[in-house]
Design an enzyme around this catalytic site. Structure first.
Site, PDB file in Angstrom:
ATOM      1  N   GLU A 167      51.062  40.784  87.529  1.00  0.00           N
ATOM      2  CA  GLU A 167      51.434  41.982  88.301  1.00  0.00           C
ATOM      3  C   GLU A 167      52.132  43.066  87.482  1.00  0.00           C
ATOM      4  O   GLU A 167      53.018  43.770  87.966  1.00  0.00           O
ATOM      5  CB  GLU A 167      52.297  41.594  89.511  1.00  0.00           C
ATOM      6  CG  GLU A 167      51.576  40.637  90.459  1.00  0.00           C
ATOM      7  CD  GLU A 167      52.294  40.436  91.780  1.00  0.00           C
ATOM      8  OE1 GLU A 167      52.986  41.358  92.229  1.00  0.00           O
ATOM      9  OE2 GLU A 167      52.144  39.355  92.365  1.00  0.00           O
TER      10      GLU A 167
ATOM     11  N   TYR B 164      43.693  35.273 107.609  1.00  0.00           N
ATOM     12  CA  TYR B 164      43.908  36.700 107.389  1.00  0.00           C
ATOM     13  C   TYR B 164      44.172  37.358 108.747  1.00  0.00           C
ATOM     14  O   TYR B 164      43.291  37.384 109.608  1.00  0.00           O
ATOM     15  CB  TYR B 164      42.652  37.297 106.741  1.00  0.00           C
ATOM     16  CG  TYR B 164      42.780  38.738 106.333  1.00  0.00           C
ATOM     17  CD1 TYR B 164      43.132  39.083 105.030  1.00  0.00           C
ATOM     18  CD2 TYR B 164      42.537  39.766 107.235  1.00  0.00           C
ATOM     19  CE1 TYR B 164      43.242  40.407 104.645  1.00  0.00           C
ATOM     20  CE2 TYR B 164      42.643  41.097 106.860  1.00  0.00           C
ATOM     21  CZ  TYR B 164      42.989  41.412 105.564  1.00  0.00           C
ATOM     22  OH  TYR B 164      43.094  42.719 105.182  1.00  0.00           O
TER      23      TYR B 164
HETATM   24  C1  LIG Z   1      42.014  48.303 102.357  1.00  0.00           C
HETATM   25  C2  LIG Z   1      42.381  47.251 101.378  1.00  0.00           C
HETATM   26  C3  LIG Z   1      41.626  46.108 101.298  1.00  0.00           C
HETATM   27  C4  LIG Z   1      41.967  45.100 100.388  1.00  0.00           C
HETATM   28  N1  LIG Z   1      41.187  43.999 100.298  1.00  0.00           N
HETATM   29  C5  LIG Z   1      41.495  43.028  99.411  1.00  0.00           C
HETATM   30  C6  LIG Z   1      40.680  41.875  99.288  1.00  0.00           C
HETATM   31  O1  LIG Z   1      39.654  41.721  99.960  1.00  0.00           O
HETATM   32  N2  LIG Z   1      41.042  40.940  98.367  1.00  0.00           N
HETATM   33  C7  LIG Z   1      42.136  41.098  97.579  1.00  0.00           C
HETATM   34  O2  LIG Z   1      42.411  40.230  96.764  1.00  0.00           O
HETATM   35  N3  LIG Z   1      42.932  42.192  97.692  1.00  0.00           N
HETATM   36  C8  LIG Z   1      42.628  43.153  98.557  1.00  0.00           C
HETATM   37  N4  LIG Z   1      43.418  44.275  98.653  1.00  0.00           N
HETATM   38  C9  LIG Z   1      44.589  44.421  97.778  1.00  0.00           C
HETATM   39  C10 LIG Z   1      44.281  45.155  96.442  1.00  0.00           C
HETATM   40  O3  LIG Z   1      43.116  45.909  96.561  1.00  0.00           O
HETATM   41  C11 LIG Z   1      44.143  44.135  95.331  1.00  0.00           C
HETATM   42  O4  LIG Z   1      45.433  43.618  95.045  1.00  0.00           O
HETATM   43  C12 LIG Z   1      43.528  44.682  94.037  1.00  0.00           C
HETATM   44  O5  LIG Z   1      43.323  43.619  93.167  1.00  0.00           O
HETATM   45  C13 LIG Z   1      44.377  45.739  93.378  1.00  0.00           C
HETATM   46  O6  LIG Z   1      43.590  46.376  92.384  1.00  0.00           O
HETATM   47  P1  LIG Z   1      43.996  47.832  91.852  1.00  0.00           P
HETATM   48  O7  LIG Z   1      43.138  48.149  90.719  1.00  0.00           O
HETATM   49  O8  LIG Z   1      44.011  48.795  92.981  1.00  0.00           O
HETATM   50  O9  LIG Z   1      45.468  47.527  91.358  1.00  0.00           O
HETATM   51  P2  LIG Z   1      46.814  48.368  91.605  1.00  0.00           P
HETATM   52  O10 LIG Z   1      47.062  48.488  93.062  1.00  0.00           O
HETATM   53  O11 LIG Z   1      46.775  49.604  90.816  1.00  0.00           O
HETATM   54  O12 LIG Z   1      47.876  47.375  90.985  1.00  0.00           O
HETATM   55  C14 LIG Z   1      48.169  46.143  91.576  1.00  0.00           C
HETATM   56  C15 LIG Z   1      49.241  45.420  90.738  1.00  0.00           C
HETATM   57  O13 LIG Z   1      48.695  45.066  89.479  1.00  0.00           O
HETATM   58  C16 LIG Z   1      49.350  45.762  88.421  1.00  0.00           C
HETATM   59  N5  LIG Z   1      48.282  46.199  87.524  1.00  0.00           N
HETATM   60  C17 LIG Z   1      47.203  46.949  87.805  1.00  0.00           C
HETATM   61  N6  LIG Z   1      46.407  47.057  86.731  1.00  0.00           N
HETATM   62  C18 LIG Z   1      47.000  46.354  85.745  1.00  0.00           C
HETATM   63  C19 LIG Z   1      46.669  46.086  84.389  1.00  0.00           C
HETATM   64  N7  LIG Z   1      45.539  46.534  83.837  1.00  0.00           N
HETATM   65  N8  LIG Z   1      47.528  45.337  83.663  1.00  0.00           N
HETATM   66  C20 LIG Z   1      48.680  44.845  84.208  1.00  0.00           C
HETATM   67  N9  LIG Z   1      49.027  45.067  85.484  1.00  0.00           N
HETATM   68  C21 LIG Z   1      48.200  45.811  86.238  1.00  0.00           C
HETATM   69  C22 LIG Z   1      50.120  46.889  89.074  1.00  0.00           C
HETATM   70  O14 LIG Z   1      51.260  47.240  88.341  1.00  0.00           O
HETATM   71  C23 LIG Z   1      50.444  46.278  90.421  1.00  0.00           C
HETATM   72  O15 LIG Z   1      51.565  45.432  90.318  1.00  0.00           O
HETATM   73  C24 LIG Z   1      43.102  45.283  99.557  1.00  0.00           C
HETATM   74  C25 LIG Z   1      43.842  46.473  99.631  1.00  0.00           C
HETATM   75  C26 LIG Z   1      43.484  47.448 100.531  1.00  0.00           C
HETATM   76  C27 LIG Z   1      44.272  48.718 100.593  1.00  0.00           C
END
Ligand SMILES: Cc1cc2nc3c(=O)[nH]c(=O)nc-3n(C[C@H](O)[C@H](O)[C@H](O)COP(=O)(O)OP(=O)(O)OC[C@H]3O[C@@H](n4cnc5c(N)ncnc54)[C@H](O)[C@@H]3O)c2cc1C
Length: 539
Positions: free
Chosen positions: A259, A460
């Protein structure tokens, strides 16, 4: 993505009439109530506090045009996409905004940014797509002089497929659609499709141990990652891209799910599969959630699950049937009367999706169907499955409209053993209903099972209520009650959303005091100045 919600401008969706009726009848929502997001110019944003010497170092690291402290950039990176995030940003509160957004385009630039920030006591918040629903990307200073968001969107050039070994090296900043498109050009797929697929990134998936909708078939991201390249303030850790290793505890496992508190994942080597030539999605009906769960357990333990397996409880089935009756989610060739006669009038719908070679899909389907029928299931044909596939990413667009109509809508998730699944389902639903009911805002609480394991499954929950004037107090009460019920009821505080800021207080219950100290010790070694994503993961 627009700064106050999901998708881009012009992607608004209208509420179906059935939903309007339900909001009024079940939640007592005022049909005329509206709370649209404020205009960008009305958002209140504190002045940037990035010290000039730190800014100069960042400019030297990534170039002036990639150190951005304009209003729109900072507001666009102030929060993630959880309900409380959206409530705050839509009301014009960008007090959490970073002092600047920095956009490196290589692991070397990431290393230079981390060095500059460690020297100048500037917190660094890695940001992929910003779709965190647990406060993971909210800048927290925690004693630092300033905070910058490290937007990884420019780390997106590499997609290197090894067709022989069925692996691919992917840059962390690739968004879901681009990653899959480029893999498809090589005839393969990662098969990782979270509901946030359109706006989340490879690095974000790895950093949060994310689970896609087809995780039962393709595996969660933690099963799909073979190696990561991570830049930490103390240096680079590259884990080896080998299929398996007995070389002590796995450093890869320490970085997956970290994270952003240990370092920045710049690339991942993932396991891919040949792109499926054929897909078959279909619906099933069960007389009750308990009956459906048992049939799913038997199917999973017989290694006969589909790739996508979702079972809605009675409340979720009721809502989706009402919402979709005009758009084709109906039993194909089976009248309501038949389902009633079979005792399914208040039944539960399941969606199963198979992907692969046609012959193989048909063979798997036959085995699965035999087990589901023996478990009381009635096949509903492909239409419900196709309708689900078609609308698999549409939910979050609807959320924006519900917020405008002053509806409290949130989701949370957990996982537990098959033995405990029914009890935990009842306990969490009850905690939400009671807490919100006692506040005078009766709630509609729904749930589905969507990720299966031989020993258990995820739950969920989606819940809706009329929004109180103090929306944050209402959310906090509901979140706390549900989380306490999860912990007391033997579930994990998160099956795939991660810990971030919102689940921190339950991390101790998850890993114990010594577990916390172990993670803290790793952080102190890799991030001695404490700049990496403060206020997340650790309590
Ligand atoms: C509508 C909706 C639906 C969702 N559905 C799902 C689902 O089906 N399954 C699921 O697992 N999650 C789901 N999520 C949650 C979210 O999309 C996931 O946690 C996803 O993996 C986050 O990816 P991101 O690129 O947006 O990361 P971010 O939101 O940008 O970051 C998430 C975390 O990871 C860290 N981070 C990001 N990139 C890096 C990197 N390269 N190196 C180190 N740390 C990093 C950030 O600091 C933060 O702590 C959903 C969210 C929403 C809003």
């Amino acid at each position: 993505m627009r700064w106050w919600g999901w998708g881009e401008d012009g992607h608004d969706v209208a509420l179906p009439p059935a939903a309007e009726t339900l909001l009024g009848d079940e939640l007592g929502a005022d049909s005329a109530a509206r709370r649209p997001p404020v205009g960008l110019e009305e958002v209140s944003l504190p002045d940037s506090r990035l010290p000039a010497p730190a800014r100069e170092r960042l400019v030297a690291a990534v170039g002036a045009e990639h150190v951005r402290d304009g209003r729109e950039d900072r507001i666009g990176h102030a929060v993630g996409r959880s309900y409380p995030d959206l409530v705050r940003i839509r009301s014009g509160d960008a007090s959490s905004a970073p002092d600047a957004v920095v956009r490196p385009d290589s692991a070397e630039q990431v290393a230079a940014v981390l060095a500059a920030c460690a020297e100048h006591r500037v917190a660094v918040i890695p940001f992929g797509g910003g779709t965190s629903v647990v406060g993971g990307v909210e800048p927290v200073r925690d004693g630092m002089d300033a905070a910058v968001t490290l937007d990884l969107g420019r780390l997106s050039s590499t997609v290197e497929v090894d067709r022989t070994s069925l692996t691919a090296r992917l840059d962390a900043g690739l968004f879901g659609p681009e990653a899959e498109q480029r893999l498809a050009a090589e005839g393969v797929t990662l098969g990782h499709f979270p509901q946030s697929f359109e706006y989340s990134t490879v690095g974000g998936w790895v950093a949060t141990r994310s689970a896609g909708q087809a995780s039962t078939g393709y595996g969660r991201i933690d099963e799909l990652v073979e190696a990561v390249r991570c830049i930490t303030p103390a240096g680079e850790i590259g884990t080896r891209a080998v299929p398996a290793s007995a070389a002590g505890p796995s450093t890869r496992e320490l970085l997956v799910g970290s994270e952003g508190v240990l370092g920045v994942i710049c690339e991942a080597t993932v396991r891919v599969r040949p792109a499926p030539a054929f897909r078959r999605y279909e619906g099933w009906s069960f007389a009750s959630f308990a009956e459906g769960c048992d049939a799913f357990r038997v199917m999973e333990q017989a290694e006969a699950s589909a790739d996508v397996n979702r079972l809605s409880d009675e409340a979720e089935t009721g809502l989706s049937t009402a919402m979709a009756s005009s758009s084709g989610i109906r039993a194909e060739g089976l009248g309501r009367r038949y389902l009633r006669l079979r005792g399914h009038e208040r039944g539960c719908i399941a969606i199963l999706g198979f992907e692969g070679e046609e012959e193989d899909v048909e063979r798997r389907r036959r085995q699965t169907a035999g087990l589901l029928r023996a478990g009381g299931g009635i096949a509903l044909g492909p239409r419900p499955g196709e309708a689900w596939l078609h609308s698999r990413y549409s939910g979050p667009y609807m959320r924006d409209e519900l917020l405008t109509r002053r509806v409290f809508v949130d989701t949370l998730e957990t996982a537990t053993s098959w033995t405990n699944l029914g009890t935990l389902h009842a306990a969490v639903a009850e905690a939400l209903r009671t807490t919100l009911g006692e506040r005078g805002t009766p709630a509609l609480v729904m749930c589905h099972v969507s990720h299966l394991y031989p020993s258990g499954a995820s739950l969920y929950f989606t819940f809706l209520a009329r929004q109180e004037d103090d929306a944050m107090a209402q959310w906090s009460a509901a979140k706390t009650a549900a989380s306490e019920a999860i912990v007391a009821g033997g579930g994990t505080i998160t099956h795939h959303h991660a810990i971030g800021r919102d689940h921190r207080q339950w991390m101790r219950a998850e890993v114990g005091e010594l577990g916390i100290e172990l993670i803290r010790a790793m952080k102190e070694r890799l991030d001695p100045a404490g700049i990496m994503n403060p206020g997340k993961l650790l309590p």
